[in-house]
Design a protein around this motif. Structure first.
Motif, PDB file in Angstrom:
ATOM      1  N   LEU A 271      -0.440  -2.114  -2.251  1.00 17.46           N
ATOM      2  CA  LEU A 271       0.277  -0.574  -1.790  1.00 17.46           C
ATOM      3  C   LEU A 271       1.802  -0.783  -1.966  1.00 17.46           C
ATOM      4  O   LEU A 271       2.504   0.052  -2.316  1.00 17.46           O
ATOM      5  CB  LEU A 271      -0.342  -0.077  -0.337  1.00 17.46           C
ATOM      6  CG  LEU A 271       0.474   1.324   0.105  1.00 17.46           C
ATOM      7  CD1 LEU A 271      -0.008   2.250  -0.893  1.00 17.46           C
ATOM      8  CD2 LEU A 271      -0.182   1.427   1.418  1.00 17.46           C
ATOM      9  N   GLU A 272       2.441  -1.839  -1.559  1.00 14.55           N
ATOM     10  CA  GLU A 272       3.678  -2.102  -1.242  1.00 14.55           C
ATOM     11  C   GLU A 272       4.230  -1.801  -2.939  1.00 14.55           C
ATOM     12  O   GLU A 272       5.224  -1.340  -3.285  1.00 14.55           O
ATOM     13  CB  GLU A 272       4.086  -3.482  -1.100  1.00 14.55           C
ATOM     14  CG  GLU A 272       4.113  -3.673   0.462  1.00 14.55           C
ATOM     15  CD  GLU A 272       4.241  -5.124   1.041  1.00 14.55           C
ATOM     16  OE1 GLU A 272       4.330  -5.697   0.192  1.00 14.55           O
ATOM     17  OE2 GLU A 272       4.433  -5.259   2.250  1.00 14.55           O
ATOM     18  N   TRP A 274       2.916   0.115  -5.202  1.00 15.20           N
ATOM     19  CA  TRP A 274       2.800   1.215  -5.744  1.00 15.20           C
ATOM     20  C   TRP A 274       4.092   2.172  -5.108  1.00 15.20           C
ATOM     21  O   TRP A 274       4.437   3.237  -5.604  1.00 15.20           O
ATOM     22  CB  TRP A 274       1.469   1.854  -5.298  1.00 15.20           C
ATOM     23  CG  TRP A 274       0.460   1.592  -6.288  1.00 15.20           C
ATOM     24  CD1 TRP A 274      -0.208   0.517  -6.346  1.00 15.20           C
ATOM     25  CD2 TRP A 274       0.097   2.372  -7.539  1.00 15.20           C
ATOM     26  NE1 TRP A 274      -1.019   0.360  -7.297  1.00 15.20           N
ATOM     27  CE2 TRP A 274      -0.917   1.501  -8.320  1.00 15.20           C
ATOM     28  CE3 TRP A 274       0.843   3.473  -8.264  1.00 15.20           C
ATOM     29  CZ2 TRP A 274      -1.450   1.967  -9.575  1.00 15.20           C
ATOM     30  CZ3 TRP A 274      -0.107   3.951  -9.377  1.00 15.20           C
ATOM     31  CH2 TRP A 274      -0.939   3.304  -9.972  1.00 15.20           C
ATOM     32  N   LEU A 275       4.272   1.803  -3.808  1.00 20.54           N
ATOM     33  CA  LEU A 275       5.504   2.537  -3.073  1.00 20.54           C
ATOM     34  C   LEU A 275       6.711   2.553  -3.669  1.00 20.54           C
ATOM     35  O   LEU A 275       7.381   3.085  -3.109  1.00 20.54           O
ATOM     36  CB  LEU A 275       5.309   2.285  -1.435  1.00 20.54           C
ATOM     37  CG  LEU A 275       4.051   2.673  -0.619  1.00 20.54           C
ATOM     38  CD1 LEU A 275       4.138   2.102   0.704  1.00 20.54           C
ATOM     39  CD2 LEU A 275       4.123   4.262  -0.850  1.00 20.54           C
ATOM     40  N   PRO A 279       6.118   8.202  -3.486  1.00 15.70           N
ATOM     41  CA  PRO A 279       6.191   8.325  -2.003  1.00 15.70           C
ATOM     42  C   PRO A 279       4.808   8.354  -1.455  1.00 15.70           C
ATOM     43  O   PRO A 279       3.867   8.819  -2.166  1.00 15.70           O
ATOM     44  CB  PRO A 279       6.748   9.589  -1.908  1.00 15.70           C
ATOM     45  CG  PRO A 279       6.458  10.628  -3.027  1.00 15.70           C
ATOM     46  CD  PRO A 279       6.507   9.409  -4.102  1.00 15.70           C
ATOM     47  N   LEU A 280       4.769   8.061  -0.005  1.00 13.21           N
ATOM     48  CA  LEU A 280       3.258   8.169   0.674  1.00 13.21           C
ATOM     49  C   LEU A 280       2.617   9.318   0.386  1.00 13.21           C
ATOM     50  O   LEU A 280       1.528   9.478   0.635  1.00 13.21           O
ATOM     51  CB  LEU A 280       3.545   7.752   2.067  1.00 13.21           C
ATOM     52  CG  LEU A 280       2.426   7.380   2.760  1.00 13.21           C
ATOM     53  CD1 LEU A 280       1.561   6.157   2.387  1.00 13.21           C
ATOM     54  CD2 LEU A 280       2.592   6.940   4.237  1.00 13.21           C
ATOM     55  N   MET A 373       1.161   1.215   7.183  1.00 17.51           N
ATOM     56  CA  MET A 373       1.622   1.752   5.890  1.00 17.51           C
ATOM     57  C   MET A 373       1.204   3.068   5.749  1.00 17.51           C
ATOM     58  O   MET A 373       1.588   3.996   5.069  1.00 17.51           O
ATOM     59  CB  MET A 373       1.567   0.752   4.627  1.00 17.51           C
ATOM     60  CG  MET A 373       2.231  -0.506   5.068  1.00 17.51           C
ATOM     61  SD  MET A 373       1.674  -1.707   3.575  1.00 17.51           S
ATOM     62  CE  MET A 373       2.846  -1.107   2.190  1.00 17.51           C
ATOM     63  N   SER A 374      -0.324   3.248   5.493  1.00 13.81           N
ATOM     64  CA  SER A 374      -1.369   4.249   5.303  1.00 13.81           C
ATOM     65  C   SER A 374      -1.170   5.327   6.289  1.00 13.81           C
ATOM     66  O   SER A 374      -1.621   6.476   6.061  1.00 13.81           O
ATOM     67  CB  SER A 374      -2.588   3.936   5.101  1.00 13.81           C
ATOM     68  OG  SER A 374      -3.195   3.483   6.000  1.00 13.81           O
TER      69      SER A 374
END
Length: 381
Positions: A271-272, A274-275, A279-280, A373-374
């Motif tokens: 996920l890091e 992709w971020l 944006p989340l 993070m999520s």
């Protein structure tokens, strides 16, 4: 003398007038005769077909010229100038031969095609996907896609395109041609679970459209790893044991993160990546466990995220005790319910409990980081 000439002129004019009326009547009679026999339609129709053909040819020439213009944007993989590209070109119509109705007889279809008569049109436009299910493998992505395809405003590719990880060199237009046609108000989607763990995928998706909505279906990483191993074992019965692949050394008990079945479960790490590009708010994290225990509830969240009316609900599901997961109730026009294939719901091999515990201990800090993070605690610990 002069009066005689005048009388001759007058008589000659009357004759000409009668002749003119006679030929006019003949022409009118001939026209009506041809129309009654159906011949008067053939010329205009053939002219129309010829004009349409000329227009198509002209359109082809224009498309070729547009492609050859130096100023025309070209879609090259990883081109930095296109990093902020949006899907404004998504609405371009992609030509395709018209499809004739299934109920037509073969002779009628052949006649229509030979005469150039447009019996039916192929409606819709091929667009880049506005939403992609990017992961994870063995998390429940196939179930989610099949549940979404019930919705009348969702059109999705059935197979996994693998464009952003394997076939990116074929170009964005090749990718768009894989997509189904959609009407205004419909969403184009695809799913390829390996995108989530592919380092280059986020930047490539952003080159296509940085506004793309991204769905990640996650599952307890330990259970996911065992399921991944089970699938591979079914294709390769000679595979080494799960514990020998999961551990670098049986004595030290260190987990081997180079094994893909283990590496995929490091959700926070992926996920890091992709971020850095999205944006989340562009992500929806779907629980693979809830997709089994409460498919309608989880599908409600998905439909809200996609901006869709909540059409998929409890009435579409029933729980299959044999397979151990929900199936879709019998659709109209079908003789039986629709469940996922035999490759889903396989019984897992026995794994020693101490191996599973070591994996749980290993994943715990990564899970907690992923929860932060999520913004969602999946309760895997």
């Amino acid at each position: 003398m002069g009066c005689s000439i005048c009388r001759v002129r007058v008589n000659f004019g009357k004759v000409l007038s009668k002749v003119s009326v006679f030929f006019t009547m003949v022409l009118i009679f001939t026209y009506f005769f041809y129309c009654l026999t159906g011949f008067c339609d053939s010329a205009p129709r053939s002219l129309y077909i010829q004009q349409a053909s000329d227009y198509d040819i002209l359109g082809d020439h224009r498309r070729v010229l547009d492609e050859l213009r130096p100023s025309s944007p070209r879609l090259f993989p990883d081109a930095p100038s296109h990093r902020n590209r949006t899907a404004s070109a998504d609405a371009e119509q992609v030509d395709a031969p018209p499809q004739l109705p299934q109920h037509m007889s073969d002779s009628a279809k052949e006649s229509a095609q030979n005469n150039g008569i447009p019996v039916s049109n192929t409606f819709g436009t091929k667009r880049f996907p506005q939403a992609i299910i990017i992961g994870v493998k063995k998390g429940g992505t196939r179930a989610l896609l099949e549940f979404l395809r019930i919705h009348p405003d969702v059109r999705a590719v059935g197979t996994e395109p693998h464009f952003f990880d394997r076939f990116y060199d074929r170009g964005l237009e090749w990718y768009r041609n894989l997509m189904p046609r959609t009407l205004d108000g419909q969403i184009t989607m695809e799913k390829t679970p390996s995108y989530f763990v592919t380092k280059e995928a986020p930047s490539r998706v952003c080159i296509m459209n940085c506004q793309t909505k991204l769905i990640v279906v996650v599952r307890d990483p330990v259970t996911r790893a065992v399921s991944d191993y089970t699938q591979t074992l079914s294709k390769n019965p000679g595979l080494p044991s799960f514990q020998s692949l999961a551990l670098k050394n049986s004595t030290t008990g260190l987990i081997d993160t180079t094994w893909s079945a283990v590496r995929i479960g490091l959700y926070a790490k992926h996920l890091e990546n992709w971020l850095q590009y999205f944006p989340l708010s562009h992500f929806l994290f779907v629980s693979g466990e809830r997709l089994v225990s409460d498919p309608a509830g989880e599908m409600g969240r998905v439909q809200d995220f996609l901006g869709l009316k909540r059409v998929v609900s409890d009435k579409h599901f029933y729980f299959n005790q044999t397979k151990g997961f929900p199936c879709l109730k019998k659709p109209e026009g079908s003789s039986r319910p629709r469940c996922l294939g035999k490759s889903k719901g396989r019984p897992h091999p026995h794994i020693p409990s101490e191996i599973l515990q070591r994996l749980r201990d290993f994943y715990r800090p990564f899970n907690h980081r992923f929860y932060q993070m999520s913004g969602h605690d999946f309760g895997w610990d």
